[in-house]
Design a protein around this motif. Sequence first.
Motif, PDB file in Angstrom:
ATOM      1  N   ASP A   1      42.992 -35.660  13.582  1.00  0.00           N
ATOM      2  CA  ASP A   1      42.747 -35.524  12.340  1.00  0.00           C
ATOM      3  C   ASP A   1      44.105 -35.473  11.213  1.00  0.00           C
ATOM      4  O   ASP A   1      44.186 -36.275  10.262  1.00  0.00           O
ATOM      5  CB  ASP A   1      41.935 -34.044  12.006  1.00  0.00           C
ATOM      6  N   VAL A   2      45.011 -34.442  11.439  1.00  0.00           N
ATOM      7  CA  VAL A   2      46.288 -34.259  10.645  1.00  0.00           C
ATOM      8  C   VAL A   2      47.456 -34.294  11.628  1.00  0.00           C
ATOM      9  O   VAL A   2      47.315 -34.493  12.853  1.00  0.00           O
ATOM     10  CB  VAL A   2      46.045 -33.042   9.640  1.00  0.00           C
ATOM     11  N   LEU A   3      48.532 -34.527  10.965  1.00  0.00           N
ATOM     12  CA  LEU A   3      49.905 -34.187  11.777  1.00  0.00           C
ATOM     13  C   LEU A   3      49.875 -33.018  12.493  1.00  0.00           C
ATOM     14  O   LEU A   3      49.502 -31.849  12.031  1.00  0.00           O
ATOM     15  CB  LEU A   3      51.136 -34.313  10.659  1.00  0.00           C
ATOM     16  N   HIS A   4      50.229 -33.093  13.854  1.00  0.00           N
ATOM     17  CA  HIS A   4      50.548 -32.081  14.611  1.00  0.00           C
ATOM     18  C   HIS A   4      51.750 -32.033  15.279  1.00  0.00           C
ATOM     19  O   HIS A   4      52.596 -33.157  14.965  1.00  0.00           O
ATOM     20  CB  HIS A   4      49.422 -31.849  15.615  1.00  0.00           C
TER      21      HIS A   4
ATOM     22  N   SER B   1      49.364 -27.126  10.229  1.00  0.00           N
ATOM     23  CA  SER B   1      48.189 -27.932  10.263  1.00  0.00           C
ATOM     24  C   SER B   1      47.113 -27.187   9.828  1.00  0.00           C
ATOM     25  O   SER B   1      45.951 -27.815   9.994  1.00  0.00           O
ATOM     26  CB  SER B   1      48.313 -28.465  11.620  1.00  0.00           C
ATOM     27  N   GLY B   2      47.370 -26.175   8.975  1.00  0.00           N
ATOM     28  CA  GLY B   2      46.063 -25.723   8.361  1.00  0.00           C
ATOM     29  C   GLY B   2      45.947 -24.085   8.933  1.00  0.00           C
ATOM     30  O   GLY B   2      46.715 -23.630   9.612  1.00  0.00           O
ATOM     31  N   THR B   3      44.862 -23.477   8.483  1.00  0.00           N
ATOM     32  CA  THR B   3      44.227 -22.281   8.947  1.00  0.00           C
ATOM     33  C   THR B   3      44.348 -22.318  10.476  1.00  0.00           C
ATOM     34  O   THR B   3      43.685 -22.971  10.939  1.00  0.00           O
ATOM     35  CB  THR B   3      43.016 -21.801   8.222  1.00  0.00           C
ATOM     36  N   TYR B   4      44.750 -20.941  11.010  1.00  0.00           N
ATOM     37  CA  TYR B   4      44.616 -20.810  12.362  1.00  0.00           C
ATOM     38  C   TYR B   4      45.644 -21.959  13.238  1.00  0.00           C
ATOM     39  O   TYR B   4      45.710 -21.556  14.688  1.00  0.00           O
ATOM     40  CB  TYR B   4      43.189 -21.020  13.008  1.00  0.00           C
TER      41      TYR B   4
END
Length: 302
Positions: free
Chosen positions: A191-194, A233-236
């Motif tokens: 999904d997104v950068l990690h 990378s976002g919430t949590y």
Amino acid sequence: MVRFWEYLLIAGLIAVLLVVSHWIGQQAYAWMPLEATAEAQKVDDLFSFLVSIGAFIILGLVAMMVYSILFFRAPKYDYSEGHPSRGDLKLEILWTAIPTLLVLWIAFQGFNIYQQLDVLGLRQIVHLHTPLESQPAYAIATGEKPKPAAETIEVFVKQWDWSFRYPNNVTSNELHLPVNLRTRLNMHAKDVLHSFYVPEFRLQQYIVPGRDIDLVVTPTRTGKYKLKDALFSGTYFALMDANVQVESLEQYNQWLTTAEQEPTTIKNQAVAEYTQPPKTLFKSGWYTVAPNQTAIAQNAVP
């Protein structure tokens, strides 16, 4: 004669500073997590050297101030101006050349380490490759033949978990690695950068969506470690961790057989955080992504 003893004292102080600084640099190894990969030794050696240099500089400055106070104190009630200092060409060259050579050497060492830690899949951005005799973790340019690895494990990351697919098509939320063997980690972001980060491995690598990031690593110490997502990378995202187990080849093969026969599940920390009752009187109402529960080990569909 007095000048001779002053020079001798300065030489003695420099020798003491070198010994003490080296000792402090050796202590720096204990400030880092345990080394668990071959490349971690190179990273820690460079860190120890930087600590030694920093200790020598700060202790040298303090020693110089103390020396000046002891030997160049003005007499009581003497408020006259000191003799104006004039530039010394030799001194100017000395304190310019030494830091320049030091910085160039540190840059070369850092460049050498990053060459070994560079990753297939990012060469479109940076090209850093020269032949090295030993490369526990390394990069190869697109189109080059990858060096052999004993095992290849597919790494998948998404909001909000890690998953790993092994050669026998077992998928797990734990990363198992055989010790003292090259293991290729082929990493994918869904999904997104990690960011793949294991402190004991001294590895931190961005995983870019749409690109296969290929990294070969050689674990050298058995034990249990923790994989973190080091990139927001976002919430949590802080809960996006996974267990990393480095074990003998026999234990690794035994685990693969057990995981294939007995799939199990674990509690996803992001799910637990999302579903727990609010601890405040009022909800913020902010939008968030609801995490999904996943299995820890199961037969993957080829």
